[in-house]
Design an enzyme around this catalytic site. Structure first.
Site, mmCIF file in Angstrom:
data_model
loop_
_atom_site.group_PDB
_atom_site.id
_atom_site.type_symbol
_atom_site.label_atom_id
_atom_site.label_comp_id
_atom_site.label_asym_id
_atom_site.label_seq_id
_atom_site.Cartn_x
_atom_site.Cartn_y
_atom_site.Cartn_z
ATOM 1 C CG ASP A 269 -1.214 -1.193 0.585
ATOM 2 O OD1 ASP A 269 -1.129 0.021 0.808
ATOM 3 O OD2 ASP A 269 -2.515 -1.646 0.254
ATOM 4 C CD GLU B 244 -4.032 3.446 -2.769
ATOM 5 O OE1 GLU B 244 -4.557 4.274 -3.540
ATOM 6 O OE2 GLU B 244 -3.540 2.395 -3.066
#
Length: 469
Positions: free
Chosen positions: A78, A145
């Site tokens: 991400d 994350e």
């Protein structure tokens, strides 16, 4: 025409450009996770995709490395989605518009997602190669994350065999990260009654440096939310209508605004305040006073209590590490402050490399909330990654770096959370190191990736794998 097609290493930048074409902000990772699964299928590699969209891709050892310990390569899928005002991008469906300017790759008006897209691209390139020498590989791509390391937190580490982990999530070439802080997110919510409607004045604090609440918390940068409370304390009489500063708990807020009703001379108060606060670390501090809207305001007693609450919060560095020079040990950041739906909401990022100190800060915030009749909660806890005195992986990486560049790398411990903390907490005896190429202004629309640094970093990665036998 692809923007990066003439760059080397070709496979690395080809995969990176592919990833940039796939929307993959935090919480929107299914498509990029499926891309990794399709890669594994296309290359005949074993894979696992879990409920969090984490993906493991496995590759057998090169000839002669069959008996070498399995190595885990790891990065996250991400990206942080930020853009300049007026940029017409929908991060849920639009690709990034890449730009190449000399040594730097960036995205036009948006974040690039080099953090951590280049890690994923390098790992895919390693998996793609039939010529690289390497031990058995488990390439792990995690999700979300940037919003709390939720993919790593939910990942079932029993799916992994390796006890050696190379994380490619760092942003400074030549730095080997060997430890990090743990942390949590805390929230304080207090009900506020806004009743009488009055004309208001709007105060905006802007121009502050801001920055990452972990790695830049010690740089004497103002927190706009705390600064606003300090300014409001200078106003003898006012009724608060609205306050808002910061968008993310892990970012030092560089702007804050409020609207209030007062008969005091705000311009004079602000002028004196700026004269006292502008310094070499914050030369661009700006505070403006304009007419606001007619809004519902809290009474004066409640308004003063809100400011007193905000002023009571500790903020910034709480303790430095006694053994490692210039390393912050414990800190917190009031990242988000806002009034909405009849409440004042305060959100903090709390970090410490000592779990008891992290818990102590959270208890202090809880007590402050209780004293002011507010609700308190904390969540998103992540563990510290403690520095290992003996690390065979780090030794190999240092020796490899010296052989390539004729100098020693820097070995560092950072005051920020990394997924390595979760893996070291879950896998007994895990030997982990994090590194990566030069990235600048990450999490902003000015984010850029150095091409030459990526070239060197990928070469370094390949040499590390070659030497792990």
């Amino acid at each position: 025409m692809r923007v990066l097609e003439n760059l080397e290493p070709k496979k690395v930048f080809d995969y990176f450009e592919d990833l940039c074409a796939i929307p993959h902000g935090s919480g929107n990772t299914k498509q990029i996770s499926d891309y990794c699964v399709d890669f594994a299928k296309k290359h005949g590699l074993s894979y696992t995709q879990d409920e969090w969209n984490n993906v493991i891709i496995r590759k057998d050892a090169s000839k002669g490395y069959e008996n070498s310990p399995t190595v885990i390569l790891q990065g996250h899928l991400d990206m942080v989605c930020e853009k300049d005002s007026g940029v017409p991008i929908d991060f849920l469906k639009d690709p990034l518009i890449l730009s190449l300017n000399g040594d730097f790759v960036s995205a036009k008006g948006t974040t690039l997602g080099g953090d951590d897209g280049i890690a994923v691209a390098m790992a895919l390139s390693v998996l793609d190669s039939n010529s690289l020498l390497h031990p058995p590989l488990e390439v792990l791509f995690t999700t979300d994350e940037e919003t709390g390391m939720y993919g790593a937190a939910g990942f079932n580490t029993s799916l992994l065999e390796g006890k050696i982990l190379i994380n490619i999530d760092s942003e400074d070439e030549g730095v080997l990260t060997a430890g990090c802080a743990g942390g949590a997110r805390a929230e304080i919510k207090k009900s506020v009654h806004f009743s009488e409607r009055k004309d208001t004045k709007k105060i905006v604090i802007s121009g502050l440096a801001g920055g990452h609440s972990g790695v830049e918390i010690h740089k004497n940068r103002y927190n706009a939310n705390k600064l606003m409370a300090e300014l409001l304390n200078k106003i003898p009489h006012f009724q608060l209508a609205h306050i808002a500063g910061g968008a993310k708990d892990n970012v030092i807020p560089n702007e804050c605004e409020c609207e209030l009703s007062t008969d005091c001379d705000l311009n004079e108060i602000v002028r004196e305040f700026i004269n006292n606060k502008k310094n070499a670390d914050e030369p661009n501090l700006k505070i403006t006073v304009t007419d606001g809207e007619e809004r519902s305001v809290a009474d004066e007693e409640t308004s003063k209590e809100i400011v007193k609450l905000i002023s009571s919060f500790p903020n910034g560095v709480q303790k430095m590490n006694a053994q490692i020079p210039n390393l912050v040990q414990t800190s917190l950041n009031l990242g988000v402050l806002k009034t909405e739906n009849g409440s004042l909401l305060c959100t903090f990022s709390v970090r410490s490399s000592v779990n008891s100190e992290k818990d102590g800060v959270l208890k202090e915030l809880s007590k402050i909330a209780k004293d002011f009749g507010a609700d308190y909660s904390d969540h998103g806890h992540y563990p510290a990654w403690e520095y290992r005195e003996n690390s065979p992986l780090r030794d190999v990486m240092i020796k490899t770096f010296e052989s390539l560049y004729g100098r020693k790398p820097t070995v560092d411990v950072i005051h920020a959370g990394l997924e390595c903390g979760f893996f070291c907490d879950k896998i007994d005896g895990l030997d982990a190191v994090s590194f990566g190429p030069d990235l600048f202004d990450i999490h902003t629309a000015r984010e850029r990736l150095s091409v030459s640094s990526t070239q060197r970093t990928y070469k370094f990665l390949c040499e590390i794998l070659k030497n792990l036998r």
